[in-house]
Motif scaffolding. Sequence first.
Motif, mmCIF file in Angstrom:
data_model
loop_
_atom_site.group_PDB
_atom_site.id
_atom_site.type_symbol
_atom_site.label_atom_id
_atom_site.label_comp_id
_atom_site.label_asym_id
_atom_site.label_seq_id
_atom_site.Cartn_x
_atom_site.Cartn_y
_atom_site.Cartn_z
ATOM 1 N N ASN A 31 35.954 33.753 38.130
ATOM 2 C CA ASN A 31 36.429 33.673 36.753
ATOM 3 C C ASN A 31 37.687 34.506 36.588
ATOM 4 O O ASN A 31 37.917 35.449 37.332
ATOM 5 C CB ASN A 31 35.360 34.178 35.778
ATOM 6 C CG ASN A 31 34.171 33.243 35.715
ATOM 7 O OD1 ASN A 31 34.300 32.037 35.840
ATOM 8 N ND2 ASN A 31 32.996 33.827 35.538
ATOM 9 N N ARG A 32 38.468 34.142 35.571
ATOM 10 C CA ARG A 32 39.709 34.865 35.310
ATOM 11 C C ARG A 32 39.726 35.351 33.869
ATOM 12 O O ARG A 32 39.120 34.748 32.995
ATOM 13 C CB ARG A 32 40.911 33.969 35.587
ATOM 14 C CG ARG A 32 41.021 33.602 37.061
ATOM 15 C CD ARG A 32 42.200 32.676 37.294
ATOM 16 N NE ARG A 32 42.313 32.286 38.678
ATOM 17 C CZ ARG A 32 43.244 32.729 39.506
ATOM 18 N NH1 ARG A 32 44.152 33.566 39.093
ATOM 19 N NH2 ARG A 32 43.269 32.308 40.761
ATOM 20 N N THR A 33 40.463 36.423 33.690
ATOM 21 C CA THR A 33 40.637 36.937 32.337
ATOM 22 C C THR A 33 41.613 36.019 31.604
ATOM 23 O O THR A 33 42.214 35.129 32.204
ATOM 24 C CB THR A 33 41.211 38.371 32.367
ATOM 25 O OG1 THR A 33 42.516 38.331 32.962
ATOM 26 C CG2 THR A 33 40.309 39.320 33.146
ATOM 27 N N LYS A 34 41.798 36.262 30.320
ATOM 28 C CA LYS A 34 42.738 35.442 29.537
ATOM 29 C C LYS A 34 44.147 35.515 30.095
ATOM 30 O O LYS A 34 44.924 34.572 29.961
ATOM 31 C CB LYS A 34 42.727 35.893 28.079
ATOM 32 C CG LYS A 34 41.449 35.524 27.369
ATOM 33 C CD LYS A 34 41.471 35.961 25.932
ATOM 34 C CE LYS A 34 40.157 35.593 25.263
ATOM 35 N NZ LYS A 34 40.118 35.966 23.861
ATOM 36 N N SER A 35 44.457 36.633 30.751
ATOM 37 C CA SER A 35 45.797 36.772 31.326
ATOM 38 C C SER A 35 45.869 36.234 32.762
ATOM 39 O O SER A 35 46.898 36.367 33.413
ATOM 40 C CB SER A 35 46.239 38.231 31.277
ATOM 41 O OG SER A 35 45.315 39.051 31.954
ATOM 42 N N GLY A 36 44.790 35.624 33.242
ATOM 43 C CA GLY A 36 44.810 34.969 34.543
ATOM 44 C C GLY A 36 44.424 35.851 35.721
ATOM 45 O O GLY A 36 44.494 35.418 36.867
ATOM 46 N N ARG A 83 41.947 37.618 38.268
ATOM 47 C CA ARG A 83 40.583 37.378 38.775
ATOM 48 C C ARG A 83 39.658 38.500 38.309
ATOM 49 O O ARG A 83 40.003 39.669 38.367
ATOM 50 C CB ARG A 83 40.589 37.299 40.299
ATOM 51 C CG ARG A 83 41.153 36.008 40.827
ATOM 52 C CD ARG A 83 41.212 36.039 42.368
ATOM 53 N NE ARG A 83 41.607 34.769 42.917
ATOM 54 C CZ ARG A 83 42.872 34.347 43.010
ATOM 55 N NH1 ARG A 83 43.858 35.107 42.570
ATOM 56 N NH2 ARG A 83 43.144 33.164 43.524
#
Length: 128
Positions: free
Chosen positions: A30-35, A37
Amino acid sequence: MTITEVSEKFDIPQDTLRYYERIGLIPRVNRTKSGIRDYTEEDCKWVEFIKCMRGAGLPIEVLIEYVGLFQQGDGTIEARKELFIEQRRQLIAKIEDMKKTLERLDYKIAVYEQGIVEKEKALRRPEY
């Protein structure tokens, strides 16, 4: 955890982690909203598993097959077990080969050490 943290924790280069994810050795992280990891505990378990298996010499292709079977669910338990049985058999054979190599190296080292001892004895001969 970030990729940097996982890289440091498992002593695996970040590029290797990205590669493992890209080829399907570890599930998509999964990634955060800013991309960035964001590795979960479950992701880390996969990383640890893959590192262990690779360290034992299991080929990437075999591990990709295993992950694919795992993702198909419980209907593949027997196939996964058979895959591991075969890899275990191959690993035991490698260990036996490595033991023979180790014995040969020990022998060669002993021969060289004996040669060095004999040479030193010759140099310490009494003077008349």
